[in-house]
Enzyme design. Structure first.
Site, short mmCIF file in Angstrom:
data_model
loop_
_atom_site.label_atom_id
_atom_site.label_comp_id
_atom_site.label_asym_id
_atom_site.label_seq_id
_atom_site.Cartn_x
_atom_site.Cartn_y
_atom_site.Cartn_z
N MET A 195 -12.15 60.82 112.89
CA MET A 195 -11.63 59.57 112.35
C MET A 195 -12.63 58.47 112.63
SD MET A 195 -9.30 58.01 110.82
CE MET A 195 -8.19 59.39 110.81
N CYS A 196 -12.87 57.65 111.62
CA CYS A 196 -13.80 56.53 111.77
C CYS A 196 -13.20 55.31 111.11
CB CYS A 196 -15.15 56.84 111.14
SG CYS A 196 -16.02 58.23 111.91
N GLY A 197 -13.69 54.15 111.53
CA GLY A 197 -13.38 52.91 110.84
C GLY A 197 -14.63 52.45 110.11
#
Length: 611
Positions: A1-3
């Site tokens: 998961m990344c922003g």
């Protein structure tokens, strides 16, 4: 998961990223943060790229990635197939290297079409001054868009920062109808924003659908089909919409309250048994890819006896099957966290005993004592808690050597209201219904994983160390699990059911997946909540099976809906859980109508709006 986030400024002035927005992005990617600015002074535009990484696979790779040619890449996704990613490699680097070598638009589309797994991306092509962005076929990763009224600034981001409506233009979810290309050179020269879309198309589809819609798109932006009629190839086969002229009559008489013995009778049919076993095989492989892809570096962060995998767990058929299949692929010495959320049951109104005013301090102390006592008692015995405990016993019977951490997550109204105001409202936005509020809050507290681990009569405070969270989203949409499916079947027969199921996956990205990706990612956890049942191979298998073989809504509740999944559950050894009727999370956890019992699910939820 990344922003991931990109701000495109189409004038000489530059827009800085808002502080709250950066904070929300960092929660999604706590391992590493980086910001890069690209400026084209001759064309009067600049792009700010902001990447925040949650490290789960391969070596830690800060984002955005940049090569010698000046190309930049932001990636929030995972490659489970389609592209070769060797052990120890980082899939962000692999995808970027391939895209950077692409000369033609068709090459970019071919690469993206081949990826199996969830993704959202932004890719800046330096030589052509083009910005590509989009989401996977199902929209399993969040991507939001905001354009200022004058069309001079465009922001793309994984998660928003909600402010009073009067202060800024509303965010929108980028539709998962394809990928988009913004020609920044043309924008600078023509002074108008034009988004070229490259839509998804089934391989068997003869022509492209040119009727593309992005509701609510700003007046200063135009959405057009790409001039070459290029497209992405859909990663799944289309829904089998065949309807038999007659259906075989069942000889067995089913009671209004089905049992696992009814499933045993149905499994005497060889065709049904074969389909159930095939579903187990393809779903098991989807789960395996997700629970075994964690790097050793990520695993070492948790204690040796801590769980790496958690399941949002109600004890219903979807979460039970995921738990059993995860058990098949996780080392026996590792525990599995079963996250069970409950919202405090409302006490019946008491008759007024006295109008005498009590001391305020004594009232506060009493409230604290009552709350502590309530957390140990039946105040949180909501339906999902009861079925969760029953499901735990079934799992323990199937594999008594596994440590199943049943985590009771108990939420009172005051904490619900506080966390909604501080965090959840930003994450649910731009969705804003009562249903979005209920599910968003329930998933946020469940995936946070803070509660009590319960073993028999022993209860101890517990915080889940799992970085990957699995849930059963996608099962109901494909296997006729919702009550609306039974309504369509009763009113329009099998034809009506086929038509409704045909619409489900097309709208799941805007109804569920972006919201839930933002919710779970807020805890710095991998939002694999949609993946097992929405794995490309699983969807292709289920789409190929005729609807009447997946569900038989002439049968009672707890049997006919999701029939094929219930047969698979019985094959895996489940008994009582295999015939539990569908119960929506908002009702099972008792968050629905906790604060306003008169509102409807489709009503606009004022509690989500910042004042």
């Amino acid at each position: 998961m990344c922003g991931i986030c990109c701000v495109v400024n189409l004038s000489s002035s530059q827009s800085a990223l808002e502080k709250t927005l950066i904070q929300n992005l960092k929660k999604r990617g706590p391992s590493c943060s980086q910001e890069v600015t690209k400026t084209a002074t001759d064309l009067s535009y600049s792009c700010v790229f902001s990447g925040h990484v949650l490290h789960l696979r391969g070596s830690l790779t800060p984002q955005p990635l940049q090569d010698e040619a000046g190309n930049l890449f932001l990636w929030n996704g995972e490659v489970f197939g389609g592209l070769a990613v060797r052990s120890g490699e980082n899939d962000t680097q692999v995808v970027f290297q391939i895209l950077s070598k692409c000369v033609r638009d068709a090459d970019i589309l071919s690469t993206l079409s081949s990826i199996q797994g969830p993704w959202a991306f932004m890719f800046y092509q330096a030589d052509s001054h083009c910005l590509w962005f989009g989401r996977d076929f199902f929209g399993r990763r969040s991507l939001l868009w905001q354009c200022d009224d004058g069309g001079k600034s465009v922001t793309l981001t994984s998660v928003a920062a909600l402010k009073p409506a009067a202060e800024h233009t509303e965010w929108q979810e980028v539709p998962a109808i394809g990928v988009y290309k913004l020609d920044l050179r043309a924008v600078s020269l023509l002074g108008c924003l034009v988004l070229e879309v490259y839509p998804w198309k089934y391989s068997c589809q003869l022509s492209l659908n040119h009727d593309l819609k992005w509701e609510g798109l700003s007046n200063c932006v135009s959405l057009v089909m790409n001039e070459s009629d290029l497209f992405l190839t859909a990663p799944v086969v289309p829904l089998n919409d065949t309807i038999p002229e007659t259906q075989p009559e069942l000889q067995h008489m089913f009671s209004a309250q089905p049992s696992f013995q009814d499933l045993d009778v149905l499994l005497e049919n060889d065709e049904k048994k074969i389909l159930a076993c095939q579903l187990i095989d393809v779903l098991s492989e989807a789960v395996r890819r997700r629970v075994q892809s964690l790097p050793s570096a990520s695993l070492s962060e948790s204690s040796s006896d801590g769980a790496d995998i958690a399941i949002l767990f109600s004890g219903g058929i979807d979460s039970m099957i995921l738990a059993i299949l995860a058990d098949h692929h996780i080392p026996g010495e590792k525990p599995i966290d079963l996250l069970n959320v409950a919202f405090q049951l409302q006490e019946p109104k008491k008759q007024k005993q006295s109008t005498k005013k009590l001391n305020k301090d004594k009232d506060c102390e009493k409230a604290k004592v009552d709350s502590a006592e309530c957390s140990q008692s039946v105040c949180f015995d909501v339906p999902d808690r009861i079925t969760g405990r029953a499901g735990l016993k079934e799992l323990q019977a199937i594999n008594p050597t596994r440590r199943w951490n049943f985590v009771e997550i108990n939420i009172v109204k005051e904490e619900l209201q506080e966390m909604r105001h501080k965090h959840i409202s930003h994450l649910v936005h731009p969705l804003d219904t009562v249903l979005d509020d209920s599910i968003g809050c329930a998933v946020w507290f469940a995936s946070r994983g803070i509660g009590f681990a319960v073993e028999g009569t022993d209860r101890r405070p517990y915080t889940s160390t799992a970085k990957v969270v699995l849930t059963g989203i996608g099962a109901d949409e494909q296997l006729a699990g919702y009550s609306r499916h039974r309504v369509h079947f009763k009113t329009s027969g099998l034809e009506g059911l086929v038509q409704e199921l045909g619409m489900e996956l097309g709208r799941i990205s805007s109804r569920n997946l972006g919201r839930d990706d933002r919710i779970i990612g807020d805890h710095g956890k991998e939002a694999r909540q949609v993946f097992p049942f929405l794995d490309e191979e699983v969807v292709s298998f289920l789409n190929a099976v005729p609807v009447w073989a997946k569900a038989d809504l002439s049968l009672p509740r707890g049997l006919g809906e999701k029939l094929l999944l219930r047969l698979a559950a019985r094959e895996l050894g489940l008994a009582a859980a295999a015939t539990l009727p569908k119960r929506a999370m908002q009702f099972g956890s008792r968050i629905a109508k906790m604060e306003n019992r008169s509102e409807k699910a489709s009503d606009r939820c004022n509690r989500l709006h910042v004042s």
